[in-house]
Design an enzyme around this catalytic site. Sequence first.
Site, PDB file in Angstrom:
ATOM      1  N   ARG A 167      -2.256  -8.944  13.268  1.00  0.00           N
ATOM      2  CA  ARG A 167      -2.507  -7.734  12.468  1.00  0.00           C
ATOM      3  C   ARG A 167      -3.506  -8.008  11.345  1.00  0.00           C
ATOM      4  O   ARG A 167      -4.349  -7.164  11.032  1.00  0.00           O
ATOM      5  CB  ARG A 167      -1.192  -7.196  11.883  1.00  0.00           C
ATOM      6  CG  ARG A 167      -0.279  -6.614  12.965  1.00  0.00           C
ATOM      7  CD  ARG A 167       1.039  -6.161  12.382  1.00  0.00           C
ATOM      8  NE  ARG A 167       0.890  -5.029  11.479  1.00  0.00           N
ATOM      9  CZ  ARG A 167       1.780  -4.671  10.571  1.00  0.00           C
ATOM     10  NH1 ARG A 167       2.888  -5.368  10.418  1.00  0.00           N
ATOM     11  NH2 ARG A 167       1.568  -3.629   9.791  1.00  0.00           N
ATOM     12  N   ARG A 223     -12.398   3.513   8.869  1.00  0.00           N
ATOM     13  CA  ARG A 223     -12.276   2.147   9.363  1.00  0.00           C
ATOM     14  C   ARG A 223     -13.637   1.543   9.713  1.00  0.00           C
ATOM     15  O   ARG A 223     -13.740   0.352   9.937  1.00  0.00           O
ATOM     16  CB  ARG A 223     -11.416   2.115  10.630  1.00  0.00           C
ATOM     17  CG  ARG A 223      -9.944   2.318  10.385  1.00  0.00           C
ATOM     18  CD  ARG A 223      -9.183   2.084  11.667  1.00  0.00           C
ATOM     19  NE  ARG A 223      -7.844   2.630  11.614  1.00  0.00           N
ATOM     20  CZ  ARG A 223      -6.797   1.975  11.137  1.00  0.00           C
ATOM     21  NH1 ARG A 223      -6.930   0.772  10.653  1.00  0.00           N
ATOM     22  NH2 ARG A 223      -5.612   2.535  11.140  1.00  0.00           N
ATOM     23  N   ARG A 263      13.267  -7.392  11.735  1.00  0.00           N
ATOM     24  CA  ARG A 263      12.459  -6.622  12.682  1.00  0.00           C
ATOM     25  C   ARG A 263      11.713  -7.601  13.590  1.00  0.00           C
ATOM     26  O   ARG A 263      11.131  -8.569  13.104  1.00  0.00           O
ATOM     27  CB  ARG A 263      11.450  -5.748  11.945  1.00  0.00           C
ATOM     28  CG  ARG A 263      12.081  -4.622  11.160  1.00  0.00           C
ATOM     29  CD  ARG A 263      11.039  -3.837  10.370  1.00  0.00           C
ATOM     30  NE  ARG A 263      11.691  -3.011   9.369  1.00  0.00           N
ATOM     31  CZ  ARG A 263      12.068  -3.462   8.166  1.00  0.00           C
ATOM     32  NH1 ARG A 263      11.831  -4.709   7.822  1.00  0.00           N
ATOM     33  NH2 ARG A 263      12.665  -2.658   7.329  1.00  0.00           N
ATOM     34  N   LYS A 287       0.817  -1.217   0.000  1.00  0.00           N
ATOM     35  CA  LYS A 287       0.000   0.000   0.000  1.00  0.00           C
ATOM     36  C   LYS A 287       0.856   1.275   0.000  1.00  0.00           C
ATOM     37  O   LYS A 287       0.555   2.232  -0.705  1.00  0.00           O
ATOM     38  CB  LYS A 287      -0.877  -0.015   1.259  1.00  0.00           C
ATOM     39  CG  LYS A 287      -2.254   0.472   1.073  1.00  0.00           C
ATOM     40  CD  LYS A 287      -3.123   0.168   2.273  1.00  0.00           C
ATOM     41  CE  LYS A 287      -2.343   0.101   3.569  1.00  0.00           C
ATOM     42  NZ  LYS A 287      -3.151   0.236   4.762  1.00  0.00           N
ATOM     43  N   ARG A 298      11.337 -11.357   5.396  1.00  0.00           N
ATOM     44  CA  ARG A 298      12.184 -10.203   5.085  1.00  0.00           C
ATOM     45  C   ARG A 298      13.276  -9.963   6.135  1.00  0.00           C
ATOM     46  O   ARG A 298      13.081 -10.176   7.321  1.00  0.00           O
ATOM     47  CB  ARG A 298      11.339  -8.956   4.838  1.00  0.00           C
ATOM     48  CG  ARG A 298      10.626  -8.377   6.025  1.00  0.00           C
ATOM     49  CD  ARG A 298       9.741  -7.221   5.568  1.00  0.00           C
ATOM     50  NE  ARG A 298       8.939  -6.727   6.672  1.00  0.00           N
ATOM     51  CZ  ARG A 298       7.935  -5.860   6.550  1.00  0.00           C
ATOM     52  NH1 ARG A 298       7.603  -5.394   5.358  1.00  0.00           N
ATOM     53  NH2 ARG A 298       7.264  -5.463   7.613  1.00  0.00           N
TER      54      ARG A 298
END
Length: 215
Positions: A172, A88, A161, A13, A127
């Site tokens: 999430r 939202r 991370r 996004k 990642r």
Amino acid sequence: MNIILIGPPGSGKGTQAEFLKNTYGLVHLSTGQMLRDEISEETVLGQKAKEMIDSGQLVADDLMVSMLNDTLVKPDYRVGVILDGFPRTVKQAVCLDEMLKELDRTIDHVIQIKVDESVLMKRITGRFYCGQCKANYNDFFKLPDEKDVCDICGASDFLRRPDDSAETLKTRLKKYQEETQPIIPFYIGKGVLKDVDGSLPMEEVSRQIAEIIEK
Ligand SMILES: [Zn+2]
């Protein structure tokens, strides 16, 4: 032209918002940032919002919409905005619609970037990046040419991370589903919702988005 971008974490996004900004001169409006600015500038709305946050409440929908209203009338924002993370809820979507109507504006496109959960898992849990030059890599899609050596700077210290775990991503994604699903039918009903396939390379996703906008 006003656009809402909808997509789960890892859908690209941010990259597509950047594309829209650079290609069409739109302003990327982060409602989280707007809220922080109003609070730090101690505006009347910002003070009200701070009171709500301090007392453990969510910032009320009408207050968020009022802030958005004040932002949208600023000269920099007249060309149009990319909204992301707002609305939202259906109530926020309805408030936003009424507010835009008064400004004689509208949401032109709601673009949903769809990506399968299995792809998001690989993108996020795979990642890692170079501790020296911050070059990005991925276990599934982009390993360094030479094992454990950064292609760019030759360093061998790679980092991940802590939030990029499967467990955090699942939480999430669940939150994303709960928050986003209710507003999809609202925008389908208005005839402005379009899906793009976010599992494709980002240039292809950008091309699909451009096609929707320029139609
Ligand atoms: Zn490096």
